[in-house]
Motif scaffolding. Structure first.
Motif, PDB file in Angstrom:
ATOM      1  N   ILE A   1      25.734  10.883  61.872  1.00  0.00           N
ATOM      2  CA  ILE A   1      25.051  12.123  61.483  1.00  0.00           C
ATOM      3  C   ILE A   1      23.593  12.125  61.991  1.00  0.00           C
ATOM      4  CG2 ILE A   1      24.527  11.066  59.233  1.00  0.00           C
ATOM      5  CD1 ILE A   1      24.754  13.764  57.941  1.00  0.00           C
ATOM      6  N   GLU A   2      23.104  13.325  62.389  1.00  0.00           N
ATOM      7  CA  GLU A   2      21.737  13.445  62.918  1.00  0.00           C
ATOM      8  C   GLU A   2      20.724  13.426  61.764  1.00  0.00           C
ATOM      9  OE1 GLU A   2      21.548  12.621  66.131  1.00  0.00           O
ATOM     10  OE2 GLU A   2      20.755  14.490  66.947  1.00  0.00           O
ATOM     11  N   ASN A   3      20.603  12.272  61.146  1.00  0.00           N
ATOM     12  CA  ASN A   3      19.686  12.122  60.016  1.00  0.00           C
ATOM     13  C   ASN A   3      18.955  10.796  60.227  1.00  0.00           C
ATOM     14  OD1 ASN A   3      19.025  10.789  57.423  1.00  0.00           O
ATOM     15  ND2 ASN A   3      19.728  12.698  56.525  1.00  0.00           N
ATOM     16  N   LEU A   4      17.643  10.892  60.401  1.00  0.00           N
ATOM     17  CA  LEU A   4      16.868   9.709  60.779  1.00  0.00           C
ATOM     18  C   LEU A   4      17.017   8.576  59.770  1.00  0.00           C
ATOM     19  CD1 LEU A   4      14.955   8.659  63.012  1.00  0.00           C
ATOM     20  CD2 LEU A   4      13.068   9.330  61.524  1.00  0.00           C
ATOM     21  N   GLN A   5      16.976   8.908  58.472  1.00  0.00           N
ATOM     22  CA  GLN A   5      17.077   7.863  57.441  1.00  0.00           C
ATOM     23  C   GLN A   5      18.410   7.113  57.548  1.00  0.00           C
ATOM     24  OE1 GLN A   5      15.678  10.950  56.582  1.00  0.00           O
ATOM     25  NE2 GLN A   5      13.697   9.951  56.694  1.00  0.00           N
ATOM     26  N   GLU A   6      19.491   7.897  57.744  1.00  0.00           N
ATOM     27  CA  GLU A   6      20.822   7.264  57.864  1.00  0.00           C
ATOM     28  C   GLU A   6      20.880   6.372  59.093  1.00  0.00           C
ATOM     29  OE1 GLU A   6      23.505   7.152  55.861  1.00  0.00           O
ATOM     30  OE2 GLU A   6      22.244   8.203  54.416  1.00  0.00           O
ATOM     31  N   LYS A   7      20.273   6.851  60.177  1.00  0.00           N
ATOM     32  CA  LYS A   7      20.316   6.073  61.427  1.00  0.00           C
ATOM     33  C   LYS A   7      19.512   4.787  61.270  1.00  0.00           C
ATOM     34  CE  LYS A   7      21.042   9.989  64.591  1.00  0.00           C
ATOM     35  NZ  LYS A   7      22.330   9.880  65.280  1.00  0.00           N
TER      36      LYS A   7
END
Ligand code: CAA
Length: 296
Positions: free
Chosen positions: A91-97
Motif C-alpha cells: 500500500i502507498e502509505n509511508l508508515q506501512e512501508k
C-alpha cells in the motif's frame, strides 16, 4: 553482484504482476501477502494472466507450469532471508512501508538490494529508515499497470545509491524483458511528472466545457495515437490513486499543474474511483460498453 532469488512484498495488482514477470524471466521468486485470502487472490490473478498468454500462444502450458513452479507464495517476511533483491509493492502509505523495511532490514542479508515500486513517495525517505550499510543498496523500481504487458520500468537512484547497484538493478529490469529508464528520486520520476499534469488538465478541460468525456478521449486516442484517452486511463489507474499522487506532487513542488481539480476531489469523495468501483468518468455496469457519466 548477481541476482538469483527475487522477493516481492505485496501480491496486489502491482506485486502479483512483478512476481509474475520475475518468475517468467527464470528467477526463483517468493511473493508475500499479509493473509492467505489476499495471497490466493494474487496468485489467482497470476494464473489468469499466464493462462491468457497460453491462450494467445505466447507460452506453452508446460512453460506456464515451470513459471508457477518457480513462484512461491507466503505470508511470512522471513521467507525473504535468502533473496538477492526484495521489491516492495505494498500500500502507498509511508508508515506501512517504513515498518516493512525496518523488519526486512533485520531479516535480509546485508548484500540484499531493496527496491520500492512506489509511484510517488520518496525513495530517500524509505531508504533513511534502513541501516547505513543498506542505504547504498536502496533504489526505486517503478513498474506500470498492467505489469505483464507494459514494457517500461523506471529505475530510481537516491543521492546515496551505489553506482554498481544502480547498474545491477537496471540490468535486472532488462532481464525481466522490460525497457529500463534511469531517473533520480524526484517525486513522480519521469512518467508521472508528465502524465499527472496531463490527466489533471483533461479534467480541467472537461470542467471548463472544452469537450465531452468521449470527445476528449477520442481527441487524444485518435489525434495523438494514445492507446487510451485520458478519462479511460484515469478510470484504469484509479481516481483515488491519481488524487493521492497529485496531492503528494503538489505538496512537493507547490506548482498549480499538479493541483487536483475540484471535480477530481468530488468524485473521490463520492466513491467514483473508476473501474475498481464500477463508476468513474464512465459507468462500467456493462463492461463491454462503458457509458460516459453525467458529471458537469
Ligand atoms: N496479463 C495478460 N494479458 C492481459 C493482461 C494481463 N495482466 N491485461 C490485459 N491483457 C490482455 C487482454 O485480455 C487482451 O486480450 P485479448 O486481445 O485476447 O482480448 C489483450 O491483453 C489486450 O488488451 P485490450 O483488449 O484491453 O487492448 P489494448 O490493446 O488496449 O491493451 C493495454 C491494453 C496494454 C492496457 C493498453 O490499453 C495500454 O497500453 N493502455 C495504457 C496503460 C497505461 O498507460 N498504463 C500506465 C498507467 S500509469 C501507471 O501504471 C503508473 C502510475 O504510477 C500511476
Amino acid at each position: 553482484m548477481e541476482i538469483k532469488k527475487v522477493g516481492v512484498v505485496g501480491c496486489g495488482l502491482m506485486g502479483s504482476g512483478i512476481a509474475q514477470v520475475a518468475a517468467t524471466a527464470g528467477y526463483e521468486t517468493v511473493v508475500r501477502e499479509i493473509n492467505d485470502e489476499l495471497l490466493q487472490k494474487g496468485l489467482a490473478r497470476i494464473d489468469q494472466s499466464l493462462s491468457k498468454f497460453v491462450q494467445k500462444g505466447k507460452l506453452t502450458p508446460e512453460q506456464k507450469q515451470e513459471i508457477q513452479g518457480r513462484l512461491r507464495g507466503t505470508t511470512e517476511l522471513d521467507a525473504f532471508a535468502d533473496c538477492d533483491i526484495v521489491i516492495e509493492a505494498i500500500i502507498e502509505n509511508l508508515q506501512e512501508k517504513v515498518k516493512t523495511y525496518t523488519q526486512l532490514d533485520e531479516i535480509c542479508s546485508p548484500e540484499a538490494i531493496f527496491a520500492s515500486n512506489t509511484s510517488s513517495l520518496s525513495i530517500t525517505e524509505m531508504m533513511a529508515s534502513t541501516k547505513p550499510a543498506r542505504q547504498p543498496r536502496f533504489v526505486g523500481l517503478h513498474f506500470f499497470n498492467p505489469v505483464p504487458l507494459m514494457k517500461l520500468v523506471e529505475v530510481v537512484r537516491t543521492i546515496l545509491t551505489d553506482q554498481a547497484v544502480f547498474e545491477t538493478v537496471t540490468d535486472f529490469a532488462r532481464r525481466l524483458g522490460k525497457v529500463p529508464v534511469q531517473t533520480s528520486d524526484r517525486t513522480g520520476f519521469i512518467v508521472n511528472r508528465l502524465l499527472v499534469p496531463y490527466l489533471l488538465d483533461a479534467i480541467r478541460a472537461l470542467e471548463e466545457g472544452v469537450g465531452s468525456i468521449v470527445d476528449i478521449d477520442n481527441g487524444m486516442k485518435l489525434g495523438c495515437g494514445h492507446p487510451m484517452g485520458p478519462f479511460t486511463l484515469l478510470d484504469f489507474v484509479g481516481l483515488d490513486t491519481t488524487y493521492y499522487i497529485a496531492n503528494i506532487m503538489f505538496d512537493e513542488f507547490k506548482e498549480k499543474r499538479f493541483a487536483p481539480p475540484p471535480l477530481l476531489k468530488r468524485m473521490v469523495l463520492a466513491g467514483l474511483y473508476g473501474r475498481k468501483t464500477g463508476k468513474g468518468f464512465y459507468d462500467y455496469s456493462d463492461p463491454e460498453n462503458p457509458k460516459p457519466m453525467e458529471l458537469v
